[in-house]
Design a protein around this motif. Structure first.
Motif, PDB file in Angstrom:
ATOM      1  N   VAL A  63       0.829  -1.209   0.000  1.00 12.55           N
ATOM      2  CA  VAL A  63       0.000   0.000   0.000  1.00 12.55           C
ATOM      3  C   VAL A  63       0.861   1.255   0.000  1.00 12.55           C
ATOM      4  N   PHE A  64       1.910   1.279   0.836  1.00 11.11           N
ATOM      5  CA  PHE A  64       2.719   2.496   0.936  1.00 11.11           C
ATOM      6  C   PHE A  64       3.640   2.662  -0.274  1.00 11.11           C
ATOM      7  N   PHE A  65       4.060   1.576  -0.888  1.00  9.65           N
ATOM      8  CA  PHE A  65       4.792   1.688  -2.148  1.00  9.65           C
ATOM      9  C   PHE A  65       3.875   2.310  -3.206  1.00  9.65           C
ATOM     10  N   PHE A  66       2.637   1.833  -3.259  1.00 14.06           N
ATOM     11  CA  PHE A  66       1.653   2.373  -4.200  1.00 14.06           C
ATOM     12  C   PHE A  66       1.369   3.845  -3.910  1.00 14.06           C
ATOM     13  N   LEU A  67       1.224   4.197  -2.616  1.00 11.51           N
ATOM     14  CA  LEU A  67       0.985   5.599  -2.252  1.00 11.51           C
ATOM     15  C   LEU A  67       2.170   6.475  -2.660  1.00 11.51           C
ATOM     16  N   GLY A  68       3.380   5.951  -2.466  1.00  9.11           N
ATOM     17  CA  GLY A  68       4.567   6.696  -2.888  1.00  9.11           C
ATOM     18  C   GLY A  68       4.564   6.946  -4.376  1.00  9.11           C
ATOM     19  N   CYS A  69       4.171   5.933  -5.154  1.00 11.24           N
ATOM     20  CA  CYS A  69       4.085   6.095  -6.608  1.00 11.24           C
ATOM     21  C   CYS A  69       3.026   7.124  -6.993  1.00 11.24           C
ATOM     22  N   VAL A  70       1.855   7.038  -6.375  1.00 12.84           N
ATOM     23  CA  VAL A  70       0.762   7.944  -6.736  1.00 12.84           C
ATOM     24  C   VAL A  70       1.066   9.377  -6.308  1.00 12.84           C
ATOM     25  N   ILE A  71       1.450   9.555  -5.049  1.00 10.87           N
ATOM     26  CA  ILE A  71       1.731  10.907  -4.548  1.00 10.87           C
ATOM     27  C   ILE A  71       2.943  11.493  -5.263  1.00 10.87           C
ATOM     28  N   GLY A  72       3.977  10.679  -5.457  1.00 15.78           N
ATOM     29  CA  GLY A  72       5.148  11.152  -6.192  1.00 15.78           C
ATOM     30  C   GLY A  72       4.807  11.499  -7.623  1.00 15.78           C
ATOM     31  N   GLY A  73       3.921  10.702  -8.242  1.00 13.14           N
ATOM     32  CA  GLY A  73       3.514  10.970  -9.621  1.00 13.14           C
ATOM     33  C   GLY A  73       2.715  12.255  -9.753  1.00 13.14           C
ATOM     34  N   VAL A  74       1.784  12.458  -8.831  1.00 12.70           N
ATOM     35  CA  VAL A  74       0.992  13.698  -8.843  1.00 12.70           C
ATOM     36  C   VAL A  74       1.899  14.902  -8.625  1.00 12.70           C
ATOM     37  N   LEU A  75       2.822  14.761  -7.669  1.00 16.02           N
ATOM     38  CA  LEU A  75       3.755  15.852  -7.392  1.00 16.02           C
ATOM     39  C   LEU A  75       4.639  16.133  -8.603  1.00 16.02           C
ATOM     40  N   PHE A  76       5.034  15.072  -9.309  1.00 15.93           N
ATOM     41  CA  PHE A  76       5.877  15.241 -10.493  1.00 15.93           C
ATOM     42  C   PHE A  76       5.181  16.087 -11.563  1.00 15.93           C
ATOM     43  N   LYS A  77       3.866  15.952 -11.677  1.00 21.46           N
ATOM     44  CA  LYS A  77       3.112  16.726 -12.660  1.00 21.46           C
ATOM     45  C   LYS A  77       3.249  18.224 -12.421  1.00 21.46           C
ATOM     46  N   PHE A  78       3.426  18.615 -11.162  1.00 18.72           N
ATOM     47  CA  PHE A  78       3.477  20.035 -10.818  1.00 18.72           C
ATOM     48  C   PHE A  78       4.903  20.574 -10.674  1.00 18.72           C
ATOM     49  N   VAL A  79       5.820  19.749 -10.159  1.00 13.56           N
ATOM     50  CA  VAL A  79       7.167  20.265  -9.870  1.00 13.56           C
ATOM     51  C   VAL A  79       8.264  19.470 -10.560  1.00 13.56           C
ATOM     52  N   SER A  80       7.877  18.543 -11.464  1.00 14.66           N
ATOM     53  CA  SER A  80       8.841  17.733 -12.205  1.00 14.66           C
ATOM     54  C   SER A  80       9.751  16.950 -11.244  1.00 14.66           C
ATOM     55  N   PHE A  81      11.043  16.895 -11.532  1.00 17.17           N
ATOM     56  CA  PHE A  81      11.946  16.034 -10.782  1.00 17.17           C
ATOM     57  C   PHE A  81      12.203  16.533  -9.361  1.00 17.17           C
ATOM     58  N   HIS A  82      11.689  17.715  -9.030  1.00 18.73           N
ATOM     59  CA  HIS A  82      11.757  18.181  -7.644  1.00 18.73           C
ATOM     60  C   HIS A  82      10.996  17.228  -6.731  1.00 18.73           C
ATOM     61  N   ALA A  83      10.102  16.430  -7.299  1.00 23.96           N
ATOM     62  CA  ALA A  83       9.358  15.448  -6.506  1.00 23.96           C
ATOM     63  C   ALA A  83      10.297  14.491  -5.782  1.00 23.96           C
ATOM     64  N   LEU A  84      11.491  14.326  -6.338  1.00 21.13           N
ATOM     65  CA  LEU A  84      12.464  13.421  -5.725  1.00 21.13           C
ATOM     66  C   LEU A  84      12.857  13.885  -4.321  1.00 21.13           C
ATOM     67  N   LEU A  85      12.742  15.187  -4.068  1.00 19.79           N
ATOM     68  CA  LEU A  85      13.094  15.720  -2.748  1.00 19.79           C
ATOM     69  C   LEU A  85      12.134  15.236  -1.665  1.00 19.79           C
ATOM     70  N   LEU A  86      10.938  14.807  -2.068  1.00 19.74           N
ATOM     71  CA  LEU A  86      10.014  14.230  -1.095  1.00 19.74           C
ATOM     72  C   LEU A  86      10.626  12.993  -0.451  1.00 19.74           C
ATOM     73  N   ALA A  87      11.311  12.195  -1.242  1.00 11.72           N
ATOM     74  CA  ALA A  87      11.977  10.996  -0.716  1.00 11.72           C
ATOM     75  C   ALA A  87      13.042  11.377   0.314  1.00 11.72           C
ATOM     76  N   VAL A  88      13.816  12.433   0.006  1.00 11.98           N
ATOM     77  CA  VAL A  88      14.841  12.908   0.940  1.00 11.98           C
ATOM     78  C   VAL A  88      14.189  13.393   2.231  1.00 11.98           C
ATOM     79  N   GLY A  89      13.068  14.085   2.098  1.00 12.66           N
ATOM     80  CA  GLY A  89      12.359  14.584   3.274  1.00 12.66           C
ATOM     81  C   GLY A  89      11.858  13.458   4.168  1.00 12.66           C
ATOM     82  N   VAL A  90      11.324  12.416   3.579  1.00 11.60           N
ATOM     83  CA  VAL A  90      10.825  11.272   4.360  1.00 11.60           C
ATOM     84  C   VAL A  90      11.977  10.561   5.067  1.00 11.60           C
ATOM     85  N   LEU A  91      13.098  10.402   4.389  1.00 12.82           N
ATOM     86  CA  LEU A  91      14.264   9.782   5.019  1.00 12.82           C
ATOM     87  C   LEU A  91      14.784  10.642   6.175  1.00 12.82           C
TER      88      LEU A  91
END
Length: 245
Positions: free
Chosen positions: A193-221
């Motif tokens: 479920v959380f892998f899927f949520l990461g894909c969906v939320i990261g994908g939606v975020l990518f639509k608005f901020v492009s590869f800046h979405a990758l920083l979400l992963a850094v923030g969670v870590l």
């Protein structure tokens, strides 16, 4: 979450570890797919691409896929080496600290590199290889911490284990065995479920901020390290107080 190993870990420890880091893997996965059209959390598909290029006599591309696989392998080696080194030399330090900091550094550097260099084929390969290395670092540390119970960067084995355990649930009758099975099933479902949520939320975020979405992963870590450190300090202080009462 990171301080307990093997038999000392509870379902709660594994759930915290699994949900946060599988979410990170989902974000990295979808970011790689959108930005460079390449899988960046596992190497299963890259073996097929390698075979395809060999058959088509595209040996240059075949070598690239071999490099991807080797980067993933090297990430596991580095993660395991750092954890063993810390466990043996630095008694007061969490063994996962350096691997997670390394993962955060690589993801951050990939983000920075993506915006400071012109687009080229080599840029695509460097980003893919770097993210595969980072995800392998994560996968290795999670595997070692959880004694191979938790996997966060790919789902094939999880779905296989989930199917087996559902089948076992039909036949197991002892209460203790059924309890362990249900906990394991719940843990695997949480990772999916959380892998899927990461894909969906990261994908939606990518639509608005492009590869800046990758920083979400850094923030969670960063949050995972901060939370674990604060919780560890809290229980350390609590134990000291209780020992003086």
């Amino acid at each position: 979450m990171f301080r307990h190993f093997g038999e000392r870990r509870t379902l709660s420890h594994n759930l915290q570890l699994a949900t946060l880091l599988s979410f990170v893997a989902g974000v990295v996965n979808i970011s790689g797919v959108f930005y460079i059209k390449t899988l960046t959390t596992n190497v299963t598909g890259h073996f097929a691409f390698f075979a395809e290029e060999i058959v088509l006599n595209n040996y240059g591309l075949a070598f690239i896929y071999v490099a991807y696989v080797l980067c993933f392998l090297f990430g596991s080696f580095v993660s395991g080496f750092l954890m063993q080194l810390i466990a043996r030399k630095k008694k007061g330090m969490s063994p996962v600290l350096l691997p997670i900091l390394l993962e955060m550094l690589i993801i951050s550097l990939v983000w920075y590199y993506s915006y400071t260099t012109v687009w080229s084929a080599s840029k695509t390969h460097i980003i893919a290889a770097s993210l595969l290395f980072a995800m392998s670092v994560q996968n290795a540390l999670v595997t070692l911490v959880s004694n191979s119970i938790v996997r966060t960067t790919h789902l094939t084995g999880l779905f296989t284990d989930l199917g087996i355990e559902w089948a076992q649930l039909i036949f197991y009758r002892k209460a203790q065995a059924r309890k362990r099975l249900k906990q394991s099933i719940f843990l695997r479902l949480a990772i999916i479920v959380f892998f899927f949520l990461g894909c969906v939320i990261g994908g939606v975020l990518f639509k608005f901020v492009s590869f800046h979405a990758l920083l979400l992963a850094v923030g969670v870590l960063s949050y995972a390290l901060f939370y674990d450190s604060i919780k560890y300090q809290f229980y350390s202080i609590k134990r000291r107080i209780q020992s003086h009462i």
